[in-house]
Scaffold this active site. Sequence first.
Site, PDB file in Angstrom:
ATOM      1  N   HIS A 241       0.799  -1.225   0.000  1.00 46.98           N
ATOM      2  CA  HIS A 241       0.000   0.000   0.000  1.00 46.98           C
ATOM      3  C   HIS A 241       0.841   1.290   0.000  1.00 46.98           C
ATOM      4  O   HIS A 241       0.744   2.120  -0.895  1.00 46.98           O
ATOM      5  CB  HIS A 241      -0.905   0.024   1.235  1.00 46.98           C
ATOM      6  CG  HIS A 241      -1.677  -1.241   1.480  1.00 46.98           C
ATOM      7  ND1 HIS A 241      -2.743  -1.610   0.708  1.00 46.98           N
ATOM      8  CD2 HIS A 241      -1.531  -2.218   2.413  1.00 46.98           C
ATOM      9  CE1 HIS A 241      -3.243  -2.757   1.149  1.00 46.98           C
ATOM     10  NE2 HIS A 241      -2.517  -3.152   2.187  1.00 46.98           N
TER      11      HIS A 241
HETATM   12  C1  BDR Z   1      -3.430   0.547   5.328  1.00 50.00           C
HETATM   13  O1  BDR Z   1      -3.743  -0.073   6.562  1.00 50.00           O
HETATM   14  C2  BDR Z   1      -2.601  -0.266   7.319  1.00 50.00           C
HETATM   15  O2  BDR Z   1      -2.680  -1.449   8.064  1.00 50.00           O
HETATM   16  C3  BDR Z   1      -1.449  -0.244   6.346  1.00 50.00           C
HETATM   17  O3  BDR Z   1      -0.256   0.161   6.961  1.00 50.00           O
HETATM   18  C4  BDR Z   1      -1.933   0.734   5.305  1.00 50.00           C
HETATM   19  O4  BDR Z   1      -1.633   2.053   5.710  1.00 50.00           O
HETATM   20  C5  BDR Z   1      -3.974  -0.286   4.202  1.00 50.00           C
HETATM   21  O5  BDR Z   1      -5.345  -0.378   4.304  1.00 50.00           O
END
Ligand code: BDR
Length: 312
Positions: A241
Amino acid sequence: MTRKLIILTDPGQDQAAAILMILGRRDAFDVLGLVATAGNIHLDHTINNCLKLMELAGRPDIPVFAGCPHPIIRPLVMAEHVHGPTGLDGPDLPPPSIKAEDKHGVDFIIDTIRAHPGEITICSLSPLTNLAMALRKAPDIAGEIVEIVAMLGAYFEVGNITPSAEFNCYVDPEAADIVLKSGIKTALLPLDVTHKMLSTPERLQAMRALGNRNGIATAEMLEFSEAFDLKKYGWEGAPLHGPCVPAFMLAPEIFVGRQINVSVELQGSLTAGMTVADWWQITDRPRNAFYVRDGDPVAYYDLLISALGNLP
Ligand code: BDR
């Protein structure tokens, strides 16, 4: 020309990769400070994780500020089940020898934007709590922010913490709502694009093969956090992500999106935290965000791996 950045983060292995990618591109980014957010794990851990990352990257000069310990209204929801009990499990990083600054993260955001009017980009990898609080405390800063580029939301790929909501929006939907209604130029990197950026074994091996401590540590971090997603999705790699945010700033041409209205559901008993994206422009709601739906994973991993290669 470098972009001056404030990074909002609750690392989180994918966000660690994003932060290291940014620090590996000193030709493009000038990081003025990190604001640790409560999210993936409690604030004490996210502060500590930010400090560890600054030392790993050889940048103990970059200040780290503690933000708010909770979302604006709701109790904190965390993601230890993905990121481990410290939020940054995987490599054995030494305890940091540097400390967080005394100033509160919200005040750091306000003071920095006022000191550099029209120059700061907000790079948000986490829930938006601290930016929303800064906009509430000092509404004048809204007109002085160049752009917000945020990993947040999901629409076509639906949710990852509930069936309808993405984690960063779900943790603090009121904050996301404030930011999306602020009138500030915003780009969103939602699950719709991050789910196309899979950390395949070959890509993780290319990180390790860099042979530097940052490449190896990033591969070790992602190998830890991907275990949960590999089981959940059954794909050849886990979604990555956070690095979508710096990749979008570095190379917007490798992404596809549209300027549309994105609104946050605050009430729904099943849909709280959902980002309702008006992709087909069915409403006349203001087009408040550039919503990214697709991207080129090969170009993305090339950018990430080459940036990591610039670090110690
Ligand atoms: C986001 O959720 C978090 O757990 C990750 O670091 C990322 O920022 C993805 O949905």
